[in-house]
Design a protein around this motif. Structure first.
Motif, short mmCIF file in Angstrom:
data_model
loop_
_atom_site.label_atom_id
_atom_site.label_comp_id
_atom_site.label_asym_id
_atom_site.label_seq_id
_atom_site.Cartn_x
_atom_site.Cartn_y
_atom_site.Cartn_z
N GLU A 150 -4.59 2.41 8.43
CA GLU A 150 -3.84 1.11 7.79
C GLU A 150 -3.16 1.22 6.77
N ASN A 151 -3.59 1.88 5.61
CA ASN A 151 -2.73 1.93 4.35
C ASN A 151 -1.54 2.68 4.48
N LEU A 169 1.13 0.72 5.98
CA LEU A 169 1.70 -0.27 5.13
C LEU A 169 2.48 0.23 3.81
N LEU A 229 0.69 1.65 1.48
CA LEU A 229 0.00 1.60 0.40
C LEU A 229 -0.84 2.63 -0.20
N PRO A 230 -0.80 2.99 -1.52
CA PRO A 230 -1.39 4.21 -1.90
C PRO A 230 -2.79 4.52 -1.86
N VAL A 231 -3.74 3.44 -1.74
CA VAL A 231 -5.02 3.50 -2.11
C VAL A 231 -5.63 4.63 -0.98
N GLY A 232 -6.49 5.73 -1.65
CA GLY A 232 -7.24 6.57 -0.99
C GLY A 232 -8.64 6.72 -0.97
N LEU A 233 -9.43 6.72 0.01
CA LEU A 233 -10.88 7.03 -0.45
C LEU A 233 -11.08 7.95 -1.22
N TYR A 273 -8.90 10.49 -4.12
CA TYR A 273 -7.49 10.58 -4.47
C TYR A 273 -7.22 11.77 -5.66
#
Lengths: 175, 424
Positions: A59-60, A63, A65-69, A71
């Motif tokens: 999903e990220n 989109l 979008l940079p967020v990782g579980l 990182y």
């Protein structure tokens, strides 16, 4: 007329790509062996010192979008994570098993020193007090490998892009 | 009587009699609070569908007219939209015709919604604007002559926003969000939503096999922070002597757990001894993760706000997010994490927020431990003998704000409120 979606390579080129694919396959097998058998402190050694490692929802990724579980910038952050999982983190005991397949080599750069590849992965989890394994993640590795001349290789960058809509409670160990 | 409930979801007569609160009062919470299907059904009706403001999203997720996102109010699916005039609307994701959950994408852009089953057509405010074959074919069939589309729109909820945060309510006559939160809670809410425009950085989504209230309780339980989260303690990042507070609003339903970063070397030895995990001199190989860049008008470097009934506002130093609780019955909920930064963040600041994000979420050093601990609690109730939870810490404060972290007064405050609303 459009080029065919899949074109078999010329024989010479096929041998070269096939050898590369086998090298990557052997690397995946060793990497997963370390994780599946609980050798967490070995895990960072599969990465370059200035590596990038992220576990990110599709999903990220879709989109932008940079967020990782997870990182991690650099091997030191991987070592911190491995240390925390071994020494400080509280979680129920579990077994995990990785299955990696469908290796696709997307690009060979810098005269063969850098290889971009994608592979599919399945990650199963067994909690020791639950009867069955569950499919914990289904996803795709997007890798950049740094290839040594002596046959060794390291991960310069790895995105683990999982398709699952939901994480089942927690993702404890690395993917 | 504390027998585990396996009753139909319908709230049968005598629910009160089957769920008598233990004589110990707020110091003892019975298992059925967390496991009973019929108590859960009443929670949906009286709490999530009752007089509450429910978090449904951020305005930054609806950047322009025609954008929408799926969300939930309690377990109930809704769609949050921004109409052509810029106004925000929240409607049930349930076609007024045959109940189909018509909106299937997490987010998108649309001029209107068309239910795919029979192509009933709704505008972005939820009004029914089209019914195919309403007059039938060749003067046969069709809707009754007295069918009024105005009476068959989507169910519309009340909407309020505060600093870019969108809330919805089934109650027609809700007080303002500001009055609902109260001055103490609003102060720290506004420190996180400080007027800078938000940028969405991404999502985590996880299920958690525990009762939804346990998540509130975990963040009204400052006692656990230095005991469960040994990562913070091992590296001297959090110690029991940190300046901190557990603040409740007067109703007891909302809370702010707050702490200020301090120098671990100044903590006395007796306190360190209580925290078994504390180890002198242990350091992260890459300490950037724990850097705190001052950017807030607040004495606190960390605030975790529990906004009743379904929102957590996370301001863990520089990693920021909302967490939305979506209950799936008494024994499980889904958590939707929306991580954000601010417009004008440098690339390095965004990366700093990402690195620090390793603390939270379902793989976070702290986040995974919270999820595991809550699961253990639910397992203990579902698999063990039925019993009571003990919440007696800090007896000097019956219920409410406490100035010590070794306290469960905020949990008691939440149940004081809950019991009033639930009539139990």
């Amino acid at each position: 007329m459009n080029a065919p979606a899949f074109a078999p390579l010329h024989t010479d080129r096929f041998v070269e790509v096939d050898q590369l694919r086998r090298r990557i396959d052997a690397f995946h097998a060793a990497y997963c062996d370390a994780l599946d058998n609980g050798r967490l402190t070995e895990w960072p050694s599969y990465f370059t010192e200035d590596t990038f490692y992220r576990v990110i929802a599709r999903e990220n990724r879709d989109l932008g979008l940079p967020v990782g579980l997870v990182y991690c910038e650099g091997q030191a952050m991987l070592r911190d994570r491995a240390f925390a999982l071994c020494n400080t983190a509280m979680y129920a005991p579990r077994y995990l098993r990785h299955f990696v397949s469908n290796i696709r080599i997307d690009a060979v750069e810098e005269g063969g020193a850098l290889v971009r590849a994608r592979s599919n992965y399945l990650l199963f989890q067994v909690l020791v007090d639950r009867p069955n394994a569950t499919l914990h993640q289904m996803g795709e590795y997007h890798d950049v490998f740094r290839m040594d001349q002596d046959g060794g290789m390291l991960i310069a960058s790895r995105d683990c892009i999982y398709d699952n809509a939901l994480i089942d409670n927690a993702l404890v160990y690395p993917v | 009587m504390n027998a585990p409930e396996r009753l139909p979801v319908e709230q049968g007569p005598g629910l009160e009699a089957r769920h008598a609160w233990p004589r110990q009062g707020l110091c003892a919470i019975p298992d059925w609070v967390y496991t009973s299907e019929e108590v859960y059904a009443r929670e949906v009706e009286r709490i999530f569908h009752g007089r509450t403001w429910n978090y449904v999203g951020l305005e930054a997720e609806l950047p322009k007219p025609g954008t929408y996102k799926r969300s939930n109010v309690g377990p109930t699916p809704v769609v949050v939209t921004r109409a052509e005039d810029g106004s925000i609307h929240v409607v049930e994701n349930r076609c007024a015709h045959r109940a189909a959950e018509f909106c299937r994408s997490h987010r998108g852009e649309a001029r209107d919604f068309v239910c795919p089953y029979h192509q009933w057509n709704y505008d972005l405010k939820g009004n029914l604007i089209g019914v195919p074959f309403r007059r039938g074919v060749d003067k046969k069939g069709g809707m009754p002559a007295d069918f009024k589309p105005a009476e068959h729109g989507l169910r519309k909820l009340k909407v309020a926003t505060r600093r870019g945060v969108i809330f919805a309510s089934y109650a027609e006559d809700m007080e303002s969000v500001e009055d609902y939160l109260g001055a103490e809670i609003l102060k720290d809410f506004d420190a996180a939503f400080d007027g800078r425009k938000l940028t969405i950085l991404g999502y985590y989504r996880n299920t958690l096999p525990g009762n939804w209230k346990l998540y509130h309780e975990n963040l009204k339980d400052p006692y656990h922070a230095t005991l469960l989260h040994t990562f913070l303690v091992s590296f001297g990042l959090l110690v029991a002597g940190n300046k901190s507070a557990m603040i409740c609003d007067p109703s007891g339903r909302h809370g702010t757990m707050a702490s200020a970063k301090s120098d671990a070397s100044k903590v006395d030895d007796a306190r360190k001894k209580e925290m078994r995990a504390y180890k002198e001199g242990m350091v992260l190989e890459d300490p950037r993760m724990m850097d705190f860049v001052e950017e807030f008008d607040s004495p606190w470097s960390v605030t975790m706000q529990t906004i009743w009934p379904n929102l957590i506002v996370q301001r863990e130093m520089n990693t920021l997010g909302t967490r939305q609780i979506v209950p799936n019955g008494p024994n499980e909920f889904t958590m939707v994490w929306t991580m954000f930064g601010y417009e004008g963040d440098s690339q390095e600041m965004t990366r700093h927020r990402m690195r620090q994000g390793n603390l939270m979420g379902p793989s976070g050093f702290l986040g995974l431990e919270d999820n595991e601990a809550i699961k253990f609690v639910q397992d203990g109730m579902l698999r063990g003998r039925p019993g009571l939870h003990l919440v007696v810490l800090d007896p000097a404060i019956a219920a409410g704000t406490s100035d010590t972290l070794i306290s469960e007064a905020a949990i008691r405050a939440m149940y004081q409120h809950w019991r009033g609303v639930m009539g139990l």
